[in-house]
Every structure is written in C-alpha cells, then in structure tokens.
Design an enzyme around this catalytic site. Structure first.
Site, PDB file in Angstrom:
ATOM      1  N   GLU A 156       6.588  83.100  54.684  1.00 48.19           N
ATOM      2  CA  GLU A 156       7.506  83.075  55.820  1.00 48.19           C
ATOM      3  C   GLU A 156       6.775  82.938  57.148  1.00 48.19           C
ATOM      4  O   GLU A 156       7.356  82.519  58.144  1.00 48.19           O
ATOM      5  CB  GLU A 156       8.348  84.366  55.824  1.00 48.19           C
ATOM      6  CG  GLU A 156       9.551  84.338  56.741  1.00 48.19           C
ATOM      7  CD  GLU A 156      10.601  83.336  56.303  1.00 48.19           C
ATOM      8  OE1 GLU A 156      11.425  82.947  57.162  1.00 48.19           O
ATOM      9  OE2 GLU A 156      10.620  82.958  55.115  1.00 48.19           O
ATOM     10  N   ARG A 197     -11.825  59.603  60.650  1.00 54.72           N
ATOM     11  CA  ARG A 197     -11.870  58.136  60.710  1.00 54.72           C
ATOM     12  C   ARG A 197     -12.322  57.625  62.079  1.00 54.72           C
ATOM     13  O   ARG A 197     -12.640  56.456  62.218  1.00 54.72           O
ATOM     14  CB  ARG A 197     -10.528  57.540  60.322  1.00 54.72           C
ATOM     15  CG  ARG A 197      -9.402  57.815  61.284  1.00 54.72           C
ATOM     16  CD  ARG A 197      -8.054  57.362  60.712  1.00 54.72           C
ATOM     17  NE  ARG A 197      -8.052  55.963  60.338  1.00 54.72           N
ATOM     18  CZ  ARG A 197      -7.852  54.966  61.186  1.00 54.72           C
ATOM     19  NH1 ARG A 197      -7.667  55.235  62.471  1.00 54.72           N
ATOM     20  NH2 ARG A 197      -7.843  53.713  60.778  1.00 54.72           N
ATOM     21  N   ASP A 255      -5.448  50.493  66.229  1.00 58.94           N
ATOM     22  CA  ASP A 255      -4.406  51.251  65.545  1.00 58.94           C
ATOM     23  C   ASP A 255      -3.215  51.493  66.460  1.00 58.94           C
ATOM     24  O   ASP A 255      -3.320  51.427  67.688  1.00 58.94           O
ATOM     25  CB  ASP A 255      -4.946  52.618  65.096  1.00 58.94           C
ATOM     26  CG  ASP A 255      -5.906  52.503  63.939  1.00 58.94           C
ATOM     27  OD1 ASP A 255      -5.851  51.499  63.224  1.00 58.94           O
ATOM     28  OD2 ASP A 255      -6.718  53.429  63.757  1.00 58.94           O
TER      29      ASP A 255
END
Length: 253
Positions: free
Chosen positions: A118, A156, A171
């Site tokens: 939780e 990356r 990108d």
C-alpha cells in the site's frame, strides 16, 4: 555514476543488466548499479518488512525500521558520495520526462527506493526522500518497473552505449522537444493484404536537404496531432523556424 536500488525483488533487475544494448553501460560500469535486498535488513525470524496500517484499511505498509537500516548501509558503502539523493517511485511524484533523464544522466547517480504494497511509512519518506517520480497517471504493483525505465533511459545516453552517437539526439523529446518522425527500412515495397505499401519516395531520392525537411515536417505533423502542448512549448522556447510555422499553419488538424 552509481545507482543503489533498495528493493524486495532484486531478481527483476537481472535480465535488464544482461540483455539489450544498454547492458554495455552496466558492463563498463559507466552506470554502476548495486542492488540492496530489503529483507536482508529485517531483524525478525520471518524477515518481515511490512505490517498493517495504523487506522485500519486494506493493504500493508512497508516498515520504516528495515528501510532505515538499508539506507544506512547504502550511505556507508557510498563513501565517495554519501549524500546521493534518494528517489522514491510513487503515483504522486513528478512524471519522468526526457529533460529529467538528461539531467540525471549527467549527474553522479542516486539511491532508488522501490516501494511495494500500500505504500511506505510516511515518516521514512519525510526524513529521507529528495525526489518522488512517477511513470504516469496509473498505479503499478511496485517501484521496480519505474526504476528500470529510468535506468534504461539514463544508460542509453552514456557515451558508447548506442552504436550511433547521434541516435539519442534524434529521439522523441530530445533536441527541440518534438516527437520523432516515422522510419522505414527494407523492403522498398511491402506487399500486404490491403495492397502495396511503398517507402516514401523522398527517402529514396538521396537528396539530403529534402529528406531532412520531410522528416522535420512529419515530426511537426505528428507532434501537432498527438501532443500539441509540445508544439506550444517549442514555440515558446523559440525552437520553431519560420518554415516550421508556415508548415504548421497549413495543417488541417
């Protein structure tokens, strides 16, 4: 850079370290990743790290004391940077974006707390957490997947990890903050039940300026249709040229 991960499930990280192009970042220790199984810091025979919440209600809460011991061990082991920020993954946190990834990729690392159940005892969070992050407006079963996503995005960007150093510069969300353009490869014509699907002619032309403009326009169109707020941000930052604005003005959205 060094990342220390406090987690109940260290085995979830193993394939990520061994597969894919980003493994180079871990093999070279450009991204030094160390895993800290939380149950190792439980003191009872059952290795308990959670209990029922005060006030009642569903679910279990991760206990503060095992987390305190785990974090103390991490800090002691990080003699070179004991004050590295503690990052907690939660739906209430800041959404991870490329700007944050670039910032963290240029830093010295962090301690990543992967919550479960939780939630985490708020007293531990209040004392130690520097940054809370989220993948988006949905709920996962734990912080391991957001941690893996963040690590992959950071890895990356490290020099030598991608085969082409310019790959990540093109990108989505990089450079000018727009979405990336479509990409095509062989065959030149793809036969499908719906008919032949050729590669756009301009990409076969060898005319680099025309190809660059085609890619820019496709990027602008895709961003304007799917993420118009990114166009607004690029415009406000002065990243759109006169040619960009002329093209956008002619789009039928």
């Amino acid at each position: 850079m060094r990342f220390d991960v406090i987690t109940l499930f260290p085995d979830l990280f193993t394939p990520h370290l061994q597969l894919g192009v980003t493994r180079r970042a871990y093999e070279s220790r450009q991204v030094d990743l160390r895993l800290w199984p939380l149950r190792d810091f439980a003191e009872d025979a059952y290795r308990r790290v959670d209990d029922r919440p005060y006030g009642g209600g569903p679910g279990m809460v991760m206990l503060a004391e095992p987390l305190e011991r785990a974090l103390a061990a991490v800090r002691a082991d990080r003699a070179e940077a004991p004050t590295a920020p503690l990052v907690h993954f939660t739906p209430t946190g800041r959404r991870i974006d490329q700007a944050l990834v670039r910032e963290m990729a240029a830093g010295a690392g962090a301690v990543l707390l992967c919550g479960r159940y939780e939630g985490v005892d708020q007293r531990f969070l209040d004392r130690h957490v520097d940054l809370e992050l989220s993948l988006g407006d949905f709920v996962l079963s734990g912080g391991e997947l957001p941690a893996l996503a963040l690590l992959d995005a950071i890895a990356r960007l490290q020099p030598g990890v991608l085969n082409d150093a310019q790959s990540h510069e093109q990108d989505s969300f990089s450079a000018d903050g727009l979405l990336d353009c479509p990409h095509y490869s062989r065959p030149e014509v793809l036969d499908t039940p719906e008919g032949a699907m050729p590669v756009p002619v301009v990409l076969l032309s060898g005319h680099h300026a025309q190809i660059a403009r085609w890619r820019r326009e496709r990027s602008l169109e895709l961003t304007a249709r799917r993420r118009p707020e990114l166009i607004a941000a690029a415009r406000a930052a002065g990243r759109l040229s006169k040619a960009d604005e002329q093209y956008l003005a002619g789009l039928l959205l």
